[in-house]
Design an enzyme around this catalytic site. Sequence first.
Site, PDB file in Angstrom:
ATOM      1  N   GLU A  94      -6.272   3.664  -5.997  1.00  0.00           N
ATOM      2  CA  GLU A  94      -7.503   3.903  -5.241  1.00  0.00           C
ATOM      3  C   GLU A  94      -8.215   5.096  -5.862  1.00  0.00           C
ATOM      4  O   GLU A  94      -7.696   6.212  -5.853  1.00  0.00           O
ATOM      5  CB  GLU A  94      -7.200   4.173  -3.768  1.00  0.00           C
ATOM      6  CG  GLU A  94      -8.484   4.337  -2.952  1.00  0.00           C
ATOM      7  CD  GLU A  94      -8.245   4.866  -1.550  1.00  0.00           C
ATOM      8  OE1 GLU A  94      -9.091   4.600  -0.677  1.00  0.00           O
ATOM      9  OE2 GLU A  94      -7.224   5.548  -1.324  1.00  0.00           O
TER      10      GLU A  94
ATOM     11  N   HIS B 230     -10.518  -2.690   4.415  1.00  0.00           N
ATOM     12  CA  HIS B 230     -10.250  -2.133   5.741  1.00  0.00           C
ATOM     13  C   HIS B 230     -11.107  -0.914   6.062  1.00  0.00           C
ATOM     14  O   HIS B 230     -11.224  -0.522   7.224  1.00  0.00           O
ATOM     15  CB  HIS B 230      -8.767  -1.763   5.860  1.00  0.00           C
ATOM     16  CG  HIS B 230      -8.330  -0.746   4.848  1.00  0.00           C
ATOM     17  ND1 HIS B 230      -8.213  -1.043   3.498  1.00  0.00           N
ATOM     18  CD2 HIS B 230      -7.996   0.567   4.972  1.00  0.00           C
ATOM     19  CE1 HIS B 230      -7.815   0.051   2.854  1.00  0.00           C
ATOM     20  NE2 HIS B 230      -7.690   1.030   3.713  1.00  0.00           N
ATOM     21  N   ASP B 231     -11.707  -0.303   5.040  1.00  0.00           N
ATOM     22  CA  ASP B 231     -12.577   0.861   5.249  1.00  0.00           C
ATOM     23  C   ASP B 231     -14.054   0.490   5.321  1.00  0.00           C
ATOM     24  O   ASP B 231     -14.893   1.377   5.518  1.00  0.00           O
ATOM     25  CB  ASP B 231     -12.393   1.868   4.100  1.00  0.00           C
ATOM     26  CG  ASP B 231     -11.063   2.601   4.173  1.00  0.00           C
ATOM     27  OD1 ASP B 231     -10.590   2.858   5.297  1.00  0.00           O
ATOM     28  OD2 ASP B 231     -10.499   2.924   3.112  1.00  0.00           O
TER      29      ASP B 231
ATOM     30  N   ASP C 224      -2.672   4.553  -2.752  1.00  0.00           N
ATOM     31  CA  ASP C 224      -3.693   5.211  -1.943  1.00  0.00           C
ATOM     32  C   ASP C 224      -3.976   6.623  -2.453  1.00  0.00           C
ATOM     33  O   ASP C 224      -3.049   7.377  -2.763  1.00  0.00           O
ATOM     34  CB  ASP C 224      -3.208   5.261  -0.488  1.00  0.00           C
ATOM     35  CG  ASP C 224      -4.219   5.876   0.448  1.00  0.00           C
ATOM     36  OD1 ASP C 224      -5.219   5.202   0.752  1.00  0.00           O
ATOM     37  OD2 ASP C 224      -4.010   7.026   0.871  1.00  0.00           O
TER      38      ASP C 224
ATOM     39  N   ASP D 284       0.860  -1.177   0.000  1.00  0.00           N
ATOM     40  CA  ASP D 284       0.000   0.000   0.000  1.00  0.00           C
ATOM     41  C   ASP D 284       0.901   1.233   0.000  1.00  0.00           C
ATOM     42  O   ASP D 284       1.633   1.478   0.967  1.00  0.00           O
ATOM     43  CB  ASP D 284      -0.875  -0.016   1.262  1.00  0.00           C
ATOM     44  CG  ASP D 284      -2.261   0.550   1.022  1.00  0.00           C
ATOM     45  OD1 ASP D 284      -2.380   1.453   0.182  1.00  0.00           O
ATOM     46  OD2 ASP D 284      -3.209   0.094   1.678  1.00  0.00           O
TER      47      ASP D 284
END
Length: 373
Positions: A261, A335-336, A207, A105
Amino acid sequence: MNKNNNFPQEAWWKEAVVYQIYPRSFQDSDGDGVGDLRGIIDRIDYIRSLGVDVIWLNPIFKSPNDDNGYDVSDYCAIMDEFGTMEDFEELLGRAHESGLKIILDLVINHSSDEHPWFIEARRSRHNKYYDYYHWWPAEKGTPAYRESFFDVDGNAWKYNKATDSYYLHYFSVKQPDLNWENPKLRQEVYKILRFWFDKGVDGFRMDSISYISKDTEFPEIDRSMYPYIFDYCARNPTLHSHLKEMNREVLSKYDIMTVGEGLSVCTGEASKFVEPDRHELQMIYHFGPSEIRNYTGPDAPSTGIDYSLVKFKQMFTEWDHAVGSGWPTVYLGNHDQPRMISRFGSDQHRYHEASAKMLAIFLLTMRGIPFWY
């Protein structure tokens, strides 16, 4: 190194299943209550047994953890709680021996305010790192409003006394935005990419990549056109030229996987990131499932139809078409997001297994790359 400019049909990543790991909560190897890299090493055989191909690790870089590692203070070092660089190299080697690839990430829209660049930048306007970030001089008055996701007041500008100027932070006040309009900053980022690719890392999930470009004049935003400010922030004209340059100088020179992302990226913009002949990224990680998650049904008909299911089907159809000749991403949780069984199935005991199987079949039979959390 293997040039991959044209994203050939036989590219390995097009057939991959990606297994996302949040290191902090995955496996604790030393009993300190925090998951770590050695814990992942201990689970390599288990991960391989799942039938997945790629491990995506949430941020493992050195960080003060204001935002769970999405605030990086050293891009070429490992977070102390997670282990050492030697641990990471062992993990990478074990994964490759097992036929697994690893993507990291990468957070390059912003850094931590504890990164050496920003520590220096905030000392003086004459510091060589000052232009690595976005500033608004106080003598020009109050800067035009920009929104922050995490600021208590929602304001993305923070005053810095030493420079008598405001710095920009789309996220936490401890996450100043990097100035991609500065070619020196871009070259620093490319050095970071090469550092990890030369270690053998197989790619990056990037990200907030849609926000890296800014209009440095920071004009007032037409709120009638952009009622949600971040829709404006994802459409600065230099965005795609930056991605093309990054591809040309670094990404195209390695046989790797790139996933951006796509915060605030709509279906009409998606193909610009991923069409093979544009030479930017390979995939965009869109926010369709989260939009369905947040849908409360104000327009749902009173006939008893589960309108959210209709929207769900429409959303995946639209995103499949949106990438054009690019390659789709398919996911239901990360994860969000809430866990996919709780959100899209049922975690009641009698339905749990059936829900899990239903959602697994859905993800694994769609066109594109499934991301599994």
